[in-house]
Design a protein around this motif. Structure first.
Motif, PDB file in Angstrom:
ATOM      1  N   GLU A   1      62.116  19.828 -11.445  1.00  0.00           N
ATOM      2  CA  GLU A   1      62.433  20.453 -12.081  1.00  0.00           C
ATOM      3  C   GLU A   1      62.574  19.257 -13.039  1.00  0.00           C
ATOM      4  OE1 GLU A   1      65.355  22.566 -11.003  1.00  0.00           O
ATOM      5  OE2 GLU A   1      64.662  24.366 -10.355  1.00  0.00           O
ATOM      6  N   ARG A   2      63.461  18.270 -12.665  1.00  0.00           N
ATOM      7  CA  ARG A   2      63.730  17.194 -13.596  1.00  0.00           C
ATOM      8  C   ARG A   2      62.247  16.235 -14.471  1.00  0.00           C
ATOM      9  NH1 ARG A   2      67.269  11.861 -12.146  1.00  0.00           N
ATOM     10  NH2 ARG A   2      67.548  10.673 -14.616  1.00  0.00           N
ATOM     11  N   ALA A   3      61.671  16.447 -13.867  1.00  0.00           N
ATOM     12  CA  ALA A   3      60.275  15.566 -14.237  1.00  0.00           C
ATOM     13  C   ALA A   3      59.701  16.743 -15.193  1.00  0.00           C
ATOM     14  CB  ALA A   3      59.039  15.476 -13.041  1.00  0.00           C
ATOM     15  N   THR A   4      59.691  18.367 -14.713  1.00  0.00           N
ATOM     16  CA  THR A   4      59.361  18.800 -16.206  1.00  0.00           C
ATOM     17  C   THR A   4      60.049  18.633 -17.440  1.00  0.00           C
ATOM     18  OG1 THR A   4      58.293  20.438 -14.127  1.00  0.00           O
ATOM     19  CG2 THR A   4      58.719  21.527 -16.232  1.00  0.00           C
ATOM     20  N   ARG A   5      61.187  19.195 -17.174  1.00  0.00           N
ATOM     21  CA  ARG A   5      61.818  18.648 -18.520  1.00  0.00           C
ATOM     22  C   ARG A   5      61.749  17.051 -18.581  1.00  0.00           C
ATOM     23  NH1 ARG A   5      66.610  19.755 -15.055  1.00  0.00           N
ATOM     24  NH2 ARG A   5      67.404  18.469 -15.292  1.00  0.00           N
ATOM     25  N   MET A   6      61.716  16.181 -18.787  1.00  0.00           N
ATOM     26  CA  MET A   6      60.780  15.564 -19.178  1.00  0.00           C
ATOM     27  C   MET A   6      59.720  15.116 -19.915  1.00  0.00           C
ATOM     28  SD  MET A   6      62.535  12.556 -16.742  1.00  0.00           S
ATOM     29  CE  MET A   6      62.053  10.671 -16.956  1.00  0.00           C
ATOM     30  N   THR A   7      58.936  15.840 -18.955  1.00  0.00           N
ATOM     31  CA  THR A   7      57.620  15.541 -19.520  1.00  0.00           C
ATOM     32  C   THR A   7      57.330  16.556 -21.058  1.00  0.00           C
ATOM     33  OG1 THR A   7      56.970  15.593 -16.648  1.00  0.00           O
ATOM     34  CG2 THR A   7      55.314  16.513 -19.066  1.00  0.00           C
ATOM     35  N   GLN A   8      58.606  18.018 -21.030  1.00  0.00           N
ATOM     36  CA  GLN A   8      58.283  18.637 -21.818  1.00  0.00           C
ATOM     37  C   GLN A   8      58.771  18.005 -23.052  1.00  0.00           C
ATOM     38  OE1 GLN A   8      60.516  21.864 -20.542  1.00  0.00           O
ATOM     39  NE2 GLN A   8      59.287  22.973 -19.823  1.00  0.00           N
TER      40      GLN A   8
ATOM     41  N   VAL B   1      58.861  15.008 -23.558  1.00  0.00           N
ATOM     42  CA  VAL B   1      57.774  13.220 -23.879  1.00  0.00           C
ATOM     43  C   VAL B   1      56.563  14.541 -25.113  1.00  0.00           C
ATOM     44  CG1 VAL B   1      55.775  12.349 -23.074  1.00  0.00           C
ATOM     45  CG2 VAL B   1      58.091  12.185 -22.424  1.00  0.00           C
ATOM     46  N   GLU B   2      56.697  15.191 -24.845  1.00  0.00           N
ATOM     47  CA  GLU B   2      55.447  16.573 -24.941  1.00  0.00           C
ATOM     48  C   GLU B   2      55.745  16.567 -26.958  1.00  0.00           C
ATOM     49  OE1 GLU B   2      52.281  16.714 -24.889  1.00  0.00           O
ATOM     50  OE2 GLU B   2      52.446  15.743 -22.714  1.00  0.00           O
ATOM     51  N   GLU B   3      56.642  16.735 -26.690  1.00  0.00           N
ATOM     52  CA  GLU B   3      58.248  17.086 -27.602  1.00  0.00           C
ATOM     53  C   GLU B   3      57.401  16.428 -28.707  1.00  0.00           C
ATOM     54  OE1 GLU B   3      61.616  18.759 -27.189  1.00  0.00           O
ATOM     55  OE2 GLU B   3      60.143  21.043 -26.183  1.00  0.00           O
ATOM     56  N   SER B   4      58.072  15.191 -28.460  1.00  0.00           N
ATOM     57  CA  SER B   4      57.631  13.724 -28.747  1.00  0.00           C
ATOM     58  C   SER B   4      56.526  13.925 -29.724  1.00  0.00           C
ATOM     59  CB  SER B   4      58.586  12.474 -28.223  1.00  0.00           C
ATOM     60  OG  SER B   4      59.732  12.935 -27.844  1.00  0.00           O
ATOM     61  N   ARG B   5      55.434  13.209 -28.596  1.00  0.00           N
ATOM     62  CA  ARG B   5      54.276  13.175 -28.926  1.00  0.00           C
ATOM     63  C   ARG B   5      54.016  14.427 -30.404  1.00  0.00           C
ATOM     64  NH1 ARG B   5      51.446  12.639 -24.766  1.00  0.00           N
ATOM     65  NH2 ARG B   5      52.484  11.187 -23.845  1.00  0.00           N
ATOM     66  N   ARG B   6      54.355  15.801 -30.135  1.00  0.00           N
ATOM     67  CA  ARG B   6      53.837  16.828 -31.513  1.00  0.00           C
ATOM     68  C   ARG B   6      54.894  16.577 -32.212  1.00  0.00           C
ATOM     69  NH1 ARG B   6      55.640  21.484 -28.034  1.00  0.00           N
ATOM     70  NH2 ARG B   6      55.081  20.614 -26.332  1.00  0.00           N
ATOM     71  N   ALA B   7      55.839  15.959 -32.704  1.00  0.00           N
ATOM     72  CA  ALA B   7      57.355  15.239 -33.532  1.00  0.00           C
ATOM     73  C   ALA B   7      56.457  14.588 -34.336  1.00  0.00           C
ATOM     74  CB  ALA B   7      58.387  15.365 -33.001  1.00  0.00           C
ATOM     75  N   GLU B   8      55.275  13.230 -34.115  1.00  0.00           N
ATOM     76  CA  GLU B   8      54.999  12.439 -33.813  1.00  0.00           C
ATOM     77  C   GLU B   8      53.736  12.615 -34.848  1.00  0.00           C
ATOM     78  OE1 GLU B   8      54.478   9.650 -31.592  1.00  0.00           O
ATOM     79  OE2 GLU B   8      56.606   8.988 -30.998  1.00  0.00           O
ATOM     80  N   ASP B   9      53.024  13.405 -34.444  1.00  0.00           N
ATOM     81  CA  ASP B   9      51.655  14.321 -35.272  1.00  0.00           C
ATOM     82  C   ASP B   9      51.894  14.743 -36.181  1.00  0.00           C
ATOM     83  OD1 ASP B   9      50.742  13.169 -32.892  1.00  0.00           O
ATOM     84  OD2 ASP B   9      49.771  14.701 -31.599  1.00  0.00           O
ATOM     85  N   ILE B  10      52.856  15.538 -36.563  1.00  0.00           N
ATOM     86  CA  ILE B  10      53.525  16.604 -37.510  1.00  0.00           C
ATOM     87  C   ILE B  10      53.877  14.507 -38.555  1.00  0.00           C
ATOM     88  CG2 ILE B  10      54.735  17.917 -38.187  1.00  0.00           C
ATOM     89  CD1 ILE B  10      55.297  18.949 -35.711  1.00  0.00           C
ATOM     90  N   ASP B  11      54.598  13.981 -38.464  1.00  0.00           N
ATOM     91  CA  ASP B  11      54.891  12.988 -39.521  1.00  0.00           C
ATOM     92  C   ASP B  11      53.683  12.195 -40.209  1.00  0.00           C
ATOM     93  OD1 ASP B  11      57.572  13.970 -39.002  1.00  0.00           O
ATOM     94  OD2 ASP B  11      57.953  12.719 -37.806  1.00  0.00           O
TER      95      ASP B  11
END
Length: 88
Positions: free
Chosen positions: A69-76, A78-88
């Motif tokens: 569960e912790r690994a899944t939360r961390m992966t999510q 990271v993916e959210e941060s990566r998407r936020a960088e792509d938008i900017d």
């Protein structure tokens, strides 16, 4: 984190009990020396490991679930941060 500490303390408890039993049995038949103490320690490690495989399976599964569960939360995150960088 609670599952980690519960499992860790249970492992120490199993080792402590197995060490006490092996020490008691060895003290009946053997003279206590450094070599005897080393053998008692090694035998206790093996015995407690085998016992832990069977007795602590439920706690180990809870720990594995917690880690997953912790690994899944961390992966999510990271993916959210990566998407936020792509938008900017």
């Amino acid at each position: 984190m609670k599952a980690f500490w519960t499992y860790t303390l249970a492992r120490f408890a199993v080792f402590g009990v197995s060490f006490g039993v092996v020490w008691l049995i060895s003290s009946i038949w053997l003279e206590t020396t450094r070599v005897t103490t080393l053998w008692v320690l090694l035998i206790s490690l093996v015995v407690s490991s085998v016992i832990s495989i069977f007795v602590l399976a439920g706690l180990r599964d809870q720990l594995a679930q917690s880690v997953q569960e912790r690994a899944t939360r961390m992966t999510q995150r990271v993916e959210e941060s990566r998407r936020a960088e792509d938008i900017d």
